[in-house]
Write a protein that holds these residues in place. Sequence first.
Motif, PDB file in Angstrom:
ATOM      1  N   UNK A  58     -50.037 -51.736 -12.538  1.00 29.70           N
ATOM      2  CA  UNK A  58     -49.307 -51.508 -13.782  1.00 29.70           C
ATOM      3  C   UNK A  58     -48.842 -52.791 -14.434  1.00 29.70           C
ATOM      4  N   UNK A  59     -49.096 -52.884 -15.738  1.00 29.25           N
ATOM      5  CA  UNK A  59     -48.293 -53.767 -16.554  1.00 29.25           C
ATOM      6  C   UNK A  59     -46.898 -53.143 -16.576  1.00 29.25           C
ATOM      7  N   UNK A  60     -45.867 -53.957 -16.572  1.00 28.56           N
ATOM      8  CA  UNK A  60     -44.505 -53.429 -16.461  1.00 28.56           C
ATOM      9  C   UNK A  60     -43.765 -53.460 -17.795  1.00 28.56           C
ATOM     10  N   UNK A  61     -43.689 -54.650 -18.401  1.00 27.79           N
ATOM     11  CA  UNK A  61     -42.915 -54.830 -19.629  1.00 27.79           C
ATOM     12  C   UNK A  61     -43.716 -54.325 -20.825  1.00 27.79           C
ATOM     13  N   UNK A  62     -43.267 -53.240 -21.408  1.00 33.64           N
ATOM     14  CA  UNK A  62     -43.969 -52.641 -22.528  1.00 33.64           C
ATOM     15  C   UNK A  62     -44.695 -51.364 -22.157  1.00 33.64           C
ATOM     16  N   UNK A  63     -45.060 -51.243 -20.884  1.00 36.78           N
ATOM     17  CA  UNK A  63     -45.713 -50.030 -20.397  1.00 36.78           C
ATOM     18  C   UNK A  63     -44.711 -49.110 -19.709  1.00 36.78           C
ATOM     19  N   UNK A  64     -43.900 -49.700 -18.837  1.00 33.03           N
ATOM     20  CA  UNK A  64     -42.901 -48.938 -18.082  1.00 33.03           C
ATOM     21  C   UNK A  64     -41.479 -49.220 -18.550  1.00 33.03           C
ATOM     22  N   UNK A  65     -41.232 -50.461 -18.936  1.00 32.72           N
ATOM     23  CA  UNK A  65     -39.922 -50.893 -19.439  1.00 32.72           C
ATOM     24  C   UNK A  65     -40.012 -51.084 -20.952  1.00 32.72           C
ATOM     25  N   UNK A 104     -30.251 -60.129 -21.555  1.00 32.49           N
ATOM     26  CA  UNK A 104     -30.301 -58.697 -21.853  1.00 32.49           C
ATOM     27  C   UNK A 104     -31.408 -58.011 -21.069  1.00 32.49           C
ATOM     28  N   UNK A 105     -32.393 -58.797 -20.609  1.00 26.50           N
ATOM     29  CA  UNK A 105     -33.487 -58.231 -19.815  1.00 26.50           C
ATOM     30  C   UNK A 105     -32.970 -57.531 -18.560  1.00 26.50           C
ATOM     31  N   UNK A 106     -31.828 -57.953 -18.073  1.00 26.04           N
ATOM     32  CA  UNK A 106     -31.254 -57.347 -16.866  1.00 26.04           C
ATOM     33  C   UNK A 106     -30.878 -55.886 -17.079  1.00 26.04           C
ATOM     34  N   UNK A 107     -30.708 -55.495 -18.338  1.00 20.76           N
ATOM     35  CA  UNK A 107     -30.278 -54.126 -18.616  1.00 20.76           C
ATOM     36  C   UNK A 107     -31.270 -53.355 -19.487  1.00 20.76           C
ATOM     37  N   UNK A 108     -32.483 -53.887 -19.643  1.00 20.86           N
ATOM     38  CA  UNK A 108     -33.495 -53.145 -20.404  1.00 20.86           C
ATOM     39  C   UNK A 108     -33.814 -51.842 -19.686  1.00 20.86           C
ATOM     40  N   UNK A 110     -37.110 -62.932 -11.019  1.00 21.55           N
ATOM     41  CA  UNK A 110     -35.702 -62.517 -11.154  1.00 21.55           C
ATOM     42  C   UNK A 110     -35.569 -61.324 -12.089  1.00 21.55           C
ATOM     43  N   UNK A 111     -36.355 -61.335 -13.180  1.00 14.97           N
ATOM     44  CA  UNK A 111     -36.294 -60.233 -14.128  1.00 14.97           C
ATOM     45  C   UNK A 111     -36.970 -58.988 -13.555  1.00 14.97           C
ATOM     46  N   UNK A 112     -38.087 -59.192 -12.871  1.00 16.67           N
ATOM     47  CA  UNK A 112     -38.803 -58.053 -12.305  1.00 16.67           C
ATOM     48  C   UNK A 112     -37.920 -57.267 -11.347  1.00 16.67           C
ATOM     49  N   UNK A 113     -37.071 -57.936 -10.594  1.00 16.72           N
ATOM     50  CA  UNK A 113     -36.209 -57.232  -9.646  1.00 16.72           C
ATOM     51  C   UNK A 113     -35.309 -56.228 -10.369  1.00 16.72           C
ATOM     52  N   UNK A 114     -34.830 -56.580 -11.554  1.00 13.74           N
ATOM     53  CA  UNK A 114     -34.032 -55.643 -12.344  1.00 13.74           C
ATOM     54  C   UNK A 114     -34.908 -54.506 -12.870  1.00 13.74           C
ATOM     55  N   UNK A 115     -36.114 -54.840 -13.327  1.00 17.91           N
ATOM     56  CA  UNK A 115     -37.021 -53.812 -13.838  1.00 17.91           C
ATOM     57  C   UNK A 115     -37.391 -52.821 -12.733  1.00 17.91           C
ATOM     58  N   UNK A 116     -37.699 -53.350 -11.558  1.00 14.88           N
ATOM     59  CA  UNK A 116     -38.097 -52.488 -10.447  1.00 14.88           C
ATOM     60  C   UNK A 116     -36.973 -51.535 -10.053  1.00 14.88           C
ATOM     61  N   UNK A 117     -35.758 -52.043 -10.017  1.00 15.60           N
ATOM     62  CA  UNK A 117     -34.605 -51.195  -9.697  1.00 15.60           C
ATOM     63  C   UNK A 117     -34.443 -50.100 -10.742  1.00 15.60           C
ATOM     64  N   UNK A 118     -34.589 -50.464 -12.017  1.00 19.72           N
ATOM     65  CA  UNK A 118     -34.489 -49.494 -13.104  1.00 19.72           C
ATOM     66  C   UNK A 118     -35.558 -48.403 -12.962  1.00 19.72           C
TER      67      UNK A 118
END
Length: 238
Positions: free
Chosen positions: A13-20, A92-96, A124-132
């Motif tokens: 998966x692409x993450x940013x834009x596909x899932x986040x 702000x990426x931490x709370x997307x 560092x950003x991915x860890x927030x995305x993964x948790x979300x």
Amino acid sequence: MTKSLTTFKYLSFDVVGTLIDFEGGLTSCLKEIGTESGVEVDGEEALALYRAARYSDATDLFPDDLVRVYLLIAPKLGLPAEKAYGERLRDSAKSWKAFPDSVKALADLKQHYRLIAMTNARRWAFEFFSKELGNPFHAAFTADDTGTEKPDPAFFHQVFDFVSSEGASKDDILHVAQSQYHDIGISRQLGMTNCWIQRRHAQKGYGGTIEPAEFTKPDYHFTSMVELAEAVRIANEN
């Protein structure tokens, strides 16, 4: 003939834009700054400016690069061109937020496949995305891990090497993404089966994502993650 959804062992998966929802995250933050500054920010205009600023020769890794980007686009949006606001946009990426269908769809898909994250974001950003997203991934590859960004083929080859270490090959992967430029075109060139999640199907243009030199017709095409999950469910019932 496109391979059946039941034949794959992995979904990458692409993450940013596909899932986040990074476009929503970006514009929300910029509009907040605008409100505080007495300026009304148009979301689509902001995304167009972001896209032009982001894809230049001076880019840094994402989302750290948002500090530089903000300082470039702020004057054009009538916002204060101060580094502190750029850092605010970066952080702000931490709370997307995830798209509304992402978490449930990933949980459903995880029952059938090993899920691999492939993101141009830093670790560092991915860890927030993964948790979300509910931490659904079997493995994850970030710009920090690969030392490069999609659409560089080297990024994909590191994923191929990983699945090879587990006794599989790129033929066992269905690559899922919204970006024609970063993912769909290059995955086709590399011989992967791909799935385009057209998140902007109800909007014109490419938003915050660079426009591809040419459109690549995907093997699978859905407008949401829930449609993909439903297609997988049906395929496994037949």
